[in-house]
Scaffold this active site. Structure first.
Site, PDB file in Angstrom:
ATOM      1  N   LYS A  70       6.732 -11.804   1.089  1.00  0.00           N
ATOM      2  CA  LYS A  70       7.070 -11.463   2.447  1.00  0.00           C
ATOM      3  C   LYS A  70       6.060 -10.991   3.372  1.00  0.00           C
ATOM      4  O   LYS A  70       4.923 -10.351   2.854  1.00  0.00           O
ATOM      5  CB  LYS A  70       8.270 -10.272   2.578  1.00  0.00           C
ATOM      6  N   GLY A 125       0.924  -1.525  -3.786  1.00  0.00           N
ATOM      7  CA  GLY A 125       1.187  -0.623  -2.459  1.00  0.00           C
ATOM      8  C   GLY A 125       0.049   0.168  -2.237  1.00  0.00           C
ATOM      9  O   GLY A 125      -0.462   0.061  -0.857  1.00  0.00           O
ATOM     10  N   ARG A 158      -2.892  -0.170 -17.310  1.00  0.00           N
ATOM     11  CA  ARG A 158      -2.838   1.223 -16.571  1.00  0.00           C
ATOM     12  C   ARG A 158      -2.744   2.356 -17.367  1.00  0.00           C
ATOM     13  O   ARG A 158      -3.455   3.414 -17.174  1.00  0.00           O
ATOM     14  CB  ARG A 158      -1.601   1.317 -16.075  1.00  0.00           C
ATOM     15  N   GLY A 181       0.153  -5.308  -8.155  1.00  0.00           N
ATOM     16  CA  GLY A 181       0.786  -5.720  -9.599  1.00  0.00           C
ATOM     17  C   GLY A 181       0.926  -7.063  -9.891  1.00  0.00           C
ATOM     18  O   GLY A 181       0.700  -7.552 -11.037  1.00  0.00           O
TER      19      GLY A 181
END
Length: 400
Positions: free
Chosen positions: A201, A377, A37, A354
């Protein structure tokens, strides 16, 4: 979606505020374990330096909950930036306090200042207007190059843009690259287009799954989220992770896949254990026969073969989420094998998220993938068809 580009602005001798995403993983000793990053922001920073700008870099690191914590200081980032840019990087002692203001006011041409962790200010995550205005007052130009947080309506991402007009705000090179790549991926993928979705999830990826179904030819589901789908099929999954309140949604996704002619693949066997620990006893069991008191923590060898067969004809492969608990070596084999296979294909391979980026970096396959997104996200929300809060103010009007 066309964004206002940093190249469209007159930057010469200006103070430029660049929102970066330096939220990098670190080990227990404070060493950066993956600086992707940071390296991804270098092209934007160097471009500004070539225009004789004074540069204010801003980022968050971790979740310090609105107060100073040495653990979350950006000093390791400062050192890595110094190594990469080969110039002095001035780290402020605060974000908008006396030290930061004094150092910003004293800036000269080509100085580079790094503000301390933005999340040391409580107002950052609340999109506080006062904080946004104070940050905006530091500079003449605002550049967003932080794709990884552009899905967050935070002071330094969304709120700050209100204080810059269209001639003084734009997207950096990394943000433009991410938006362009995912835009093409969603609108014009080379087929067959296969999505590989994993992670723990269903809830975090439900909208992305629904949005991907009309676009893909095959969908492979692994990781902890697969057990909600397996239970929806009537299988006894023991103590495996299941979101019971989403079983109806899993039914709906499987039914929609069938109606659309999308081939949906689930694990047929798993590596199971009674406890999640390095010394736990493991065994391979079919997905239908996970014993009571045991939990599936990785895909099994038959599933690896099945998924490889499904991936064999893919021309575009989007992978978001590991196939098991890859952080523990005992349960990383499935993810590692799928990673190697995806890397060896001739398809356009896109890694989003990530954890998945961390996985391919750990096993040395990051250079083998076509594109690794810096945002988990954010990439998911793009796949859901959303316009990100940090991106919306940078969209060119004619493309609205």
């Amino acid at each position: 979606m066309q964004l206002h580009s940093i190249k469209d602005l007159d930057l010469t001798h200006k103070k430029v505020f660049i929102r970066c995403d330096f939220n990098v993983p670190m080990d227990e000793y404070g060493n950066i374990t993956d600086d992707r990053r940071i390296r991804s922001a270098i092209s934007t920073i160097n471009y500004c330096l070539d225009q004789d700008c004074a540069i204010i870099l801003a980022s968050h690191l971790g979740r310090p909950k609105g107060e100073f914590s040495e653990k979350y200081s950006l000093s390791p980032v400062q050192r890595r930036l110094h190594q990469l840019l080969q110039r002095e990087i001035i780290l402020t002692k605060d974000v908008v306090g006396e030290d930061a203001q004094a150092k910003v006011n004293a800036m000269k041409c080509c100085d580079v200042i790094l503000l301390e962790n933005l999340r040391f200010e409580k107002g950052e995550t609340n999109n506080d207007e006062t904080l946004a205005k104070t940050l905006a007052d530091m500079a003449d130009i605002y550049i967003n190059d932080a794709f990884g947080v552009s899905h967050r309506a935070h002071s330094s991402v969304e709120g700050i843009t209100k204080y810059f007009d269209e001639k003084s705000r734009a997207a950096g090179f990394l943000l433009q690259k991410e938006i362009k790549f995912f835009g093409a991926l969603i609108k014009r993928p080379v087929r067959p287009f296969i999505s590989v979705v994993g992670g723990s999830k269903v809830s975090g990826k439900l909208e992305a799954l629904s949005n991907l179904l009309p676009r893909v030819d095959k969908m492979i589901i692994g990781g902890g989220m697969a057990f909600t789908f397996l239970k929806a099929q009537g299988y006894d999954v023991g103590n495996s992770l299941v979101e019971d309140d989403l079983i109806d949604d899993a039914h709906r996704i499987m039914q929609e896949a069938k109606e659309r002619g999308v081939k949906l693949y689930l694990p047929v066997d798993v590596v199971a254990a009674q406890t999640f620990s390095a010394d736990s006893v493991t065994k391979i069991t079919t997905a239908q026969e996970i014993p009571q008191g045991w939990m599936g923590l990785d895909i099994g060898p038959a599933t690896v073969r099945l998924f490889k067969e499904a991936l064999a004809d893919g021309q575009t492969i989007l992978w978001n989420g590991p196939m098991g608990v890859y952080e523990m070596e005992k349960f990383a084999r499935g993810s590692n094998k799928i990673a190697h296979y995806i890397a060896d294909t001739y398809a356009t391979t896109v890694v989003g998220g990530g954890d998945t980026a961390d996985l391919v970096q750990r096993i040395g396959l990051d250079e083998e993938m076509t594109f690794i997104s810096t945002g988990g996200g954010a990439s998911l929300e793009l796949l859901e068809g959303k316009i990100l809060p940090g991106v919306a103010p940078l969209v060119c009007p004619e493309q609205d």
